[in-house]
Design an enzyme around this catalytic site. Structure first.
Site, PDB file in Angstrom:
ATOM      1  CE1 TYR A 139      -4.106   1.960   0.329  1.00  0.00           C
ATOM      2  CE2 TYR A 139      -2.760   3.428   1.355  1.00  0.00           C
ATOM      3  CZ  TYR A 139      -3.767   3.123   0.869  1.00  0.00           C
ATOM      4  OH  TYR A 139      -4.733   4.059   0.523  1.00  0.00           O
ATOM      5  CD  GLN A 217     -11.631   2.346  -1.340  1.00  0.00           C
ATOM      6  OE1 GLN A 217     -11.889   2.265  -0.301  1.00  0.00           O
ATOM      7  NE2 GLN A 217     -11.253   3.665  -1.973  1.00  0.00           N
ATOM      8  CB  SER A 263       7.291   9.777  12.131  1.00  0.00           C
ATOM      9  OG  SER A 263       8.745   9.303  11.820  1.00  0.00           O
ATOM     10  CD  GLN A 285      10.671  11.637  12.679  1.00  0.00           C
ATOM     11  OE1 GLN A 285       9.530  11.396  12.154  1.00  0.00           O
ATOM     12  NE2 GLN A 285      11.996  11.420  12.398  1.00  0.00           N
ATOM     13  CG  HIS A 288       7.584  12.894   8.616  1.00  0.00           C
ATOM     14  ND1 HIS A 288       7.436  12.734   7.479  1.00  0.00           N
ATOM     15  CD2 HIS A 288       8.830  12.613   9.222  1.00  0.00           C
ATOM     16  CE1 HIS A 288       8.444  11.805   7.019  1.00  0.00           C
ATOM     17  NE2 HIS A 288       9.324  11.818   8.143  1.00  0.00           N
ATOM     18  CD  GLU A 353       9.371   5.876  13.009  1.00  0.00           C
ATOM     19  OE1 GLU A 353       9.064   7.092  13.521  1.00  0.00           O
ATOM     20  OE2 GLU A 353       9.217   5.440  12.090  1.00  0.00           O
ATOM     21  CG  HIS A 354      13.622   7.678  13.224  1.00  0.00           C
ATOM     22  ND1 HIS A 354      12.312   7.991  13.273  1.00  0.00           N
ATOM     23  CD2 HIS A 354      13.926   7.125  11.917  1.00  0.00           C
ATOM     24  CE1 HIS A 354      11.866   7.641  11.955  1.00  0.00           C
ATOM     25  NE2 HIS A 354      12.637   7.029  11.271  1.00  0.00           N
ATOM     26  CG  ASP A 387      14.216   9.171   7.268  1.00  0.00           C
ATOM     27  OD1 ASP A 387      14.114   8.236   7.913  1.00  0.00           O
ATOM     28  OD2 ASP A 387      13.988  10.419   7.477  1.00  0.00           O
ATOM     29  CD  GLU A 441      -0.252 -32.216  26.422  1.00  0.00           C
ATOM     30  OE1 GLU A 441      -0.704 -32.591  25.341  1.00  0.00           O
ATOM     31  OE2 GLU A 441       0.542 -31.280  26.810  1.00  0.00           O
ATOM     32  CG  HIS A 446      -1.411 -36.435  20.085  1.00  0.00           C
ATOM     33  ND1 HIS A 446      -2.609 -36.251  19.798  1.00  0.00           N
ATOM     34  CD2 HIS A 446      -0.661 -35.246  19.616  1.00  0.00           C
ATOM     35  CE1 HIS A 446      -2.802 -35.087  19.520  1.00  0.00           C
ATOM     36  NE2 HIS A 446      -1.869 -34.510  19.103  1.00  0.00           N
TER      37      HIS A 446
END
Lengths: 456, 456
Positions: A139, A217, A263, A285, A288, A353-354, A387, A441, A446
């Protein structure tokens, strides 16, 4: 009005540090029930009616009218034309970035991404077979957050893993469209806004097929398949709240990568790096979006002052100054710590994250850092290099999820199967253990299967 | 009434094979909206009220009254006492199984589970740092599906990964309790039914803390933390529909392993294995529950007849004959294929959890098998050995999810952080690429951060 950006100043020595720190960090991806219900309806409809539903939602949300799904497919020639149409400098940069990203992920594959087996003392063969996924969906957001670099970071690891088919979806909304189930609506052409750099990146990365679809969709089409869009095994890539909700919903039917939050960057500074570099790294950063988070941790209060001065000096020159200011004022923080050790401990609580270790001696601090998506060592290693082109993946865990997950990787596009081969001799010893535990068990079949292989 | 088990007979040569095959495979974990709503309410309540809510739900669903959470904690001494109280044979079997499972996962850690770096030609250091999660939660079902082997399979990889704290939850419902939010209600004691083998396995595996909690309330306690139950970073382990829904809901706040469907076995037979062995292997899957699926693929029709005869002969002797019969009649299949090659191709379409290659030449077929949770090679390698003690994990992807995921592993209890160190020299080349791409994406602070590090 003059813009100003003043990240919250905190000191770990303050009595109310814990409360202020917690308040600043707080971010919650509360599921929006209304979005969730709409997404469920869209997914169910796409599942049942396939292409017809996808066409309808694309017309409704992206304002993109098409008679057939064929009109929403981008041909390989169109992708190549986008690449050929770029300035040479951009073509070169895309290709060089792709080459470096590929090289890193090829190396990564050698780190556990290949089939391996061993034999036990009793001759039992054990191991794991590693194989690529057959088909994945990527995506790619449209609108304001259309990043060709993200396409490279998703598609190249898939290709290195050996995935045979990489299906890309990218919304191309028409200006003024509703875009509630789509992804932004920043289109500029009546045919739907296409980002040439994204299409060029798709050419460079070698995607197999590409569709101008977005929103829930598109996720539904990839997860369930339609007459035109092939059903994939896993969906990766970021998207808006509808996409995130849809991915979470189809998880299990297909694999997904992660649900990304805003981010974040955390700069751990010993005060030796030029303060304008650190200020710009915090900006990189913050630009963004308003929810992005930039935090500086430093034991040197005078250095923090210097960084603030550089923020003040540099901000007016930034084209995205308004977003940067909102992000830094709303979520940024400059935190004075007692020591670098304490700064490392706080970084671990954040699990950023960074994480930039802006120090003359980054290898002294790195062993203290337990949780982070990516660790950038030394003053020259700006996050921006990571990046785009250092090589490692820029799709990283956000919102503290680095506590339990890592970067998107070649492993995300592979899966393991255990391999077990027990000899007649091995079955004697193992069979006795299995039989005892299976009876314990209450699973007598088994036990029976193990016991039947016993020689005596 | 005489029980009989006649798995559906199919042949790939039949005109309606595709339709019948699809119908038999169909299984859908449709989310139950009523369960989902109840789970969301329980989770929200546990998040807000913590221990008080957990105590209330435990009383309501498991019939287990406790004044305080302390009463619901199992001490290390209690776990040890459970182990010491077992017959020597069971103690030995648990310890040997644990040792073999540990050995395999220690080996697995060497396959990409360790920090590694390399230097690029321009001196750039790249790599991945691998670290354990700090704290994980393991859900162990109570009631009818209480499996000590599952505890070993979840806890040992966590321990091998280096997880510092392993928190186990296991419901101990009181007989006759409502158990709608719990997990079965097959208790036999007023204090709540404890499974001594499970507690003993917890001792052997070395869990850090253990609570007699179950259902969505246990998942909530682990995901959000309470005054008593520590917040974990990841939750693994199987459970009923409430547990599965709760895990899916908290995914993102914490990591989760997978959402398991009914268990499956696929036996790929060339006709050389004793048919009673294969019949028992099919039983060993079918005895789990009525929805479990056992499928035989074989190019030899006479052999399939022989297996059916063994099914008829062996079934009456099985203590769980009723479940086996329901499972085989409802979901089982004996499929005659044109060849072993075709059998392999069909197996790939199913992507089974357990795949036995019951052949004198299993290594001839293994390369043709793309998707499976675990592949058992040769007639002596019954799935039962893998379930208990061969070493590889028995927590495997079900319902075709082997197309995109693999066994629970040591990697599930670790996470990676990218490591990047760019030298001054490296920053020159990388900075130019990053600058071009950042400008192309309209992210000028990214470009600025790269450009500031350029020397000229």
């Amino acid at each position: 009005m003059t813009l100003s950006a003043a990240p919250l100043r905190l000191s770990t020595a303050d009595a109310d540090f814990e409360a202020q720190f917690a308040a600043r960090l707080h971010w919650s991806a509360e599921q929006d029930d209304a979005i969730e219900q709409r997404v469920k309806a869209i997914l169910a409809d796409v599942r049942q009616r396939g292409d017809a539903a996808v066409l309808e939602y694309t017309a409704r949300f992206d304002g993109l009218q098409a008679d057939s799904m064929a009109a929403l497919e981008l041909s390989a020639d169109e992708l190549k034309a986008a690449f050929d149409g770029l300035p040479a400098e951009q073509r070169d940069a895309l290709e060089q970035a792709a080459a470096r990203i590929r090289r890193y992920h090829v190396w990564q594959k050698t780190q556990g991404g290949e089939t391996a087996t061993y034999r036990d003392a009793d001759g039992t063969l054990l191991g794991q077979k590693v194989t690529p996924l057959d088909r994945v969906g990527i995506y790619v957001p449209g609108g304001k957050a259309a990043y060709p670099s993200s396409l490279l970071m998703n598609a190249i690891p898939a290709q290195v893993a050996g995935v045979a088919e990489i299906i890309m979806v990218v919304p191309t909304p028409v200006r003024g469209s509703v875009a509630t189930g789509g992804d932004g609506g920043a289109g500029a052409a009546t045919r739907g806004e296409r980002n040439e750099l994204v299409l060029a990146a798709a050419h460079v990365a070698g995607v197999t097929r590409a569709f101008t679809l977005g929103g829930a969709q598109a996720i539904g089409a990839l997860a369930y398949g339609t007459a035109t869009v092939p059903k994939v095994d896993k969906i990766t890539g970021p998207g808006n709240a509808y996409v995130a909700s849809a991915k979470k919903h189809v998880f299990g039917t297909v694999g997904i990568d992660m649900i990304a939050g805003p981010s974040e960057i955390l700069v751990l500074a010993d005060g030796s790096t030029r303060p304008d570099w650190v200020a710009m790294d915090l900006f990189s950063q913050a630009e963004h979006d308003e929810l992005a988070q930039s935090i500086l941790l430093c034991p040197d209060a005078a250095y923090i002052d210097a960084v603030q001065r550089e923020i003040d000096r540099l901000l007016p020159g930034m084209p995205r100054a308004e977003i940067i200011a909102k992000s830094l004022n709303g979520r940024g923080a400059l935190i004075h710590t007692r020591s670098m050790e304490e700064a490392c401990a706080i970084s671990n609580r954040i699990a950023p994250e960074h994480l930039e270790v802006s120090s003359t001696d980054p290898h002294r601090w790195e062993p203290l850092l337990k949780h982070a998506g990516a660790i950038f060592l030394g003053a020259y290693t700006s996050e921006a290099l990571g990046d785009y082109c250092a090589g490692p993946n820029h799709v990283l865990p956000t919102s503290g999820t680095a506590r339990f997950s890592g970067p998107l990787s070649v492993y995300d596009f592979q899966k393991r199967s255990s391999l077990i081969e027990v000899s007649q001799q091995g079955a004697q010893q193992l069979g006795r253990i299995a039989s005892v535990l299976a009876h314990g068990e209450g699973l007598q079949a088994h036990a029976g299967a193990a016991e039947m292989r016993l020689v005596d």
